[in-house]
Design an enzyme around this catalytic site. Structure first.
Site, mmCIF file in Angstrom:
data_model
loop_
_atom_site.group_PDB
_atom_site.id
_atom_site.type_symbol
_atom_site.label_atom_id
_atom_site.label_comp_id
_atom_site.label_asym_id
_atom_site.label_seq_id
_atom_site.Cartn_x
_atom_site.Cartn_y
_atom_site.Cartn_z
ATOM 1 N NE ARG A 90 45.608 30.464 45.539
ATOM 2 C CZ ARG A 90 45.625 31.201 44.420
ATOM 3 N NH1 ARG A 90 46.545 32.149 44.266
ATOM 4 N NH2 ARG A 90 44.754 30.992 43.464
ATOM 5 C CE LYS B 253 41.176 32.480 44.103
ATOM 6 N NZ LYS B 253 41.631 33.871 43.925
ATOM 7 C CD GLU C 181 44.918 41.001 46.924
ATOM 8 O OE1 GLU C 181 44.823 40.939 45.679
ATOM 9 O OE2 GLU C 181 45.132 40.015 47.629
#
Ligand SMILES: *Cc1c(COP(=O)(O)O)cnc(C)c1O
Length: 345
Positions: free
Chosen positions: A82, A184, A225
């Protein structure tokens, strides 16, 4: 080696300086030898892109103490992949999986006295991060990068066992369609600080909101989210549904729960739209991420309507089973799917 003298059962989630952190530098197309250091400060160029243009990203994962005293890392290769995806999106140097996992292992091993005993609920939270550094002023990719991993002992998120939280939708977006929601980066978090504060301020004496629920940035009709966690719902006919969108951060906890729901609980799993005005289909709901694993969602306030899922005070049976299975795997009490556990030796 002797465990540090901490009140393991009552640790919160705050910075505690541990002995060692791992640091690697990238320059001229390659990573240096990297090393453990006791210095918890960085000395970087004032023009570093990480400071001006948000060219930085991070990861979060945990190390777990097993019954036999050994230490588990949970799916660290997934965090490595990721972070590589995030690095590509921000035109940063990628950290190879091998270097990433080695860093995590070395940091845990060097700080193992900070990882509490099995059964205390304490874990070691690992924070890998990658920043653009070096002499620069213009908007472009940095000439150099620093990759570092540090760790802090953290306590069980829920001290008295799983407990539901309630949330409130926000008009703000944390990410744009085709933006950086799916990676992220710190900028997503900077953008979430105000909506988070507004959400908590809207609570009353009898109903607190733990965080904001972000809807899809295009139409504001679908859940994306729950604060900095992914959403899932268990339908009344026992299906596990979680939203699918490129602006949702692909949670490793979420993909682990999808696997467990399907392969171990025999549930049908769906990644699709979750409309904010169709919450009646769910018997239970939760938010998931490394920090809390699962936060049961008691209710969601959307405009004038407060929707209660299972209960505002009790946790539903499917949520409990998912939580027990996943935490059982992480602490080594339940057999893990192949490749999910990496031992720190
Ligand atoms: C990190 C993060 C998550 C959770 O991901 P995990 O891999 O499960 O810890 C969810 N949403 C956002 C926005 C995140 O940054």
């Amino acid at each position: 080696m002797a465990l540090k003298d901490l009140d393991w059962a009552n640790l919160g989630f705050s910075y505690i300086k541990t002995d060692y952190r791992f640091i690697a530098h990238w320059k001229d197309g390659k990573w240096d030898d990297a090393q453990l250091t006791t210095d918890n400060t960085l000395h970087i160029h004032e023009g570093s892109t990480a400071l001006h243009y948000g060219q930085q990203c991070f990861e979060g994962l945990k190390a777990y103490r097993c019954k036999d005293g050994s230490i588990n890392l949970f799916r660290p290769e997934e965090n490595a992949k990721r972070m590589q995806g995030t690095a590509r999106r921000l035109l940063m140097a990628e950290v190879p999986t091998e270097l990433f996992v080695r860093a995590c292992k070395e940091v845990v091993k060097a700080n193992q006295d900070w990882l509490g005993p099995y059964g205390s609920g304490a874990t070691l939270y690992l924070r890998p991060f990658l920043i653009g550094v070096g002499e620069n002023i213009g908007v472009k990719a940095a000439p150099e990068y620093i990759f570092s991993v540090f760790c802090c002992p953290v306590g069980a998120y829920f001290k008295g066992g799983l407990a539901p939280s309630s949330f409130i939708t926000t008009d703000y977006d944390r990410a744009a369609p085709m933006g950086t929601g799916g990676v992220k980066v710190g900028g997503n978090y900077a953008a979430s600080l105000l909506p988070h504060e507004l959400a908590t301020e809207q609570g009353t004496a009898t109903r607190k909101f733990a965080d904001a629920i972000y809807l899809d940035p295009k139409t504001h009709t679908k859940i994306e989210e729950v604060g900095a966690a992914n959403f899932f719902g268990i339908t009344k006919d026992n299906k596990f549904i979680t939203p699918a969108s490129d602006s949702i951060l692909p949670s490793i906890t979420k993909y682990s729960l999808l696997h467990i729901a399907k392969e171990r609980l025999g549930m049908e799993t769906i990644e699709g739209d979750v409309y904010i005005d169709q919450l009646d289909q769910f018997a239970e709901a939760g938010a998931c991420g490394t920090a809390a694993v699962i936060t049961p969602v008691g209710g969601i306030q959307h405009k004038d309507n407060f929707h209660v899922f299972y209960s505002e005070t009790e946790v539903g049976p499917v949520t409990k089973r998912l939580y027990a299975e996943l935490t059982g795997i992480q602490f080594g009490d339940v057999e893990a799917p192949e490749g999910w556990i990496v031992k720190v030796e």
